[in-house]
Design an enzyme around this catalytic site. Sequence first.
Site, short mmCIF file in Angstrom:
data_model
loop_
_atom_site.label_atom_id
_atom_site.label_comp_id
_atom_site.label_asym_id
_atom_site.label_seq_id
_atom_site.Cartn_x
_atom_site.Cartn_y
_atom_site.Cartn_z
N PRO A 74 0.81 -1.22 0.00
CA PRO A 74 0.00 0.00 0.00
C PRO A 74 0.84 1.27 0.00
CG PRO A 74 -0.96 -1.62 1.48
CD PRO A 74 0.35 -2.19 1.01
N CYS A 75 0.39 2.23 -0.80
CA CYS A 75 1.18 3.45 -1.01
C CYS A 75 0.63 4.66 -0.26
CB CYS A 75 1.23 3.78 -2.50
SG CYS A 75 -0.39 4.25 -3.19
N GLN A 76 -0.53 4.51 0.41
CA GLN A 76 -1.24 5.68 0.91
C GLN A 76 -0.39 6.60 1.77
OE1 GLN A 76 -2.37 2.60 0.70
NE2 GLN A 76 -4.60 2.45 0.78
N SER A 79 2.67 8.27 -0.28
CA SER A 79 2.35 9.21 -1.34
C SER A 79 2.42 10.65 -0.86
CB SER A 79 0.95 8.91 -1.89
OG SER A 79 0.55 9.90 -2.81
#
Length: 314
Positions: A74-76, A79
């Site tokens: 997951p990049c949340q 980012s």
Amino acid sequence: MRYVSLFSGIEAASVAWGPLGYEPMAFAEVDPFACAVLAERFPGVPNLGDVTEIDWGEFVREHGRPDVVVGGSPCQSFSVAGDRTGLDGASGLMWEYVRAVRELVPLWVVWENVPGALSSTHGEDFGCLLRELDALGYGLAWRVLDAQFFGLAQRRERVFVVGRLGDVERPCEVLLDAEGLRRDPEPSREKRASLAAGAGRGPACAGFKWHVGAAAQGVGMEAEQSPTIEATKPPAVLDLTGGEAQASRVYGSEGIAPSLRAHGSGGNDLKVLCMTDTQPHTTVSGEMCGALSMTMAKDPPVVMVGGEDGPVSD
């Protein structure tokens, strides 16, 4: 090559690797929609579900070791558009990727994420990944790749880390091949033109040669703007002077037209553009000449309609 895919989504890795003959051993995904897509497209590949609950030792005993472990954790919180909490947020699931590599011991590893991972916590989060994989014996190379240089009309940058067990040269050959390095990228205007030409489409296919924009000082023709809508014949113009109520009655509740492509007498496939007559704030959303929304309710909208045989006046 057999691979295990973590944080699988709808399996971009399998789309890329399928034509090469790579074989997926297992996926790990929890999102209901993505799981449904995987079940439909890969009915013979097990989805192991929540990556935090997988016993990789048991998996190896039953299925053997994969050649590759691939995953875009997951990049949340990596980012730049997120909260930038790094490994303390959702992106902390990166450690599950590291755990899978440690227990599966594949020959190759591939990790993908947003470029913000490089600067998260001043680069320390990305450093954690590199140190952990290095300690496991993997030689590593990483590079930011942009989808626009791989046949897609979209700027989409992602950082890719490639590693091989006990070998630092092979990952460099994969990611840093001299023939694959662009040294003279086209400026954005020329890039848009070349992509449009390659797709066999042009502005004229959208139906109009008019748009609204600040530089046009209202409604007018202006090349290379967004939204730019062109056609070979000038459109007919219908002024709905009844205001918002009439617009709602004609085009739907709250002045929103969900789809106007087939609106008109006889079900003709019309090209329709909706905007206000004095404000350049009306938006075109969704597919061109599909979903149109009027954002300036205080002004009576102007609707321009054009059919295959020329302007339509009613």
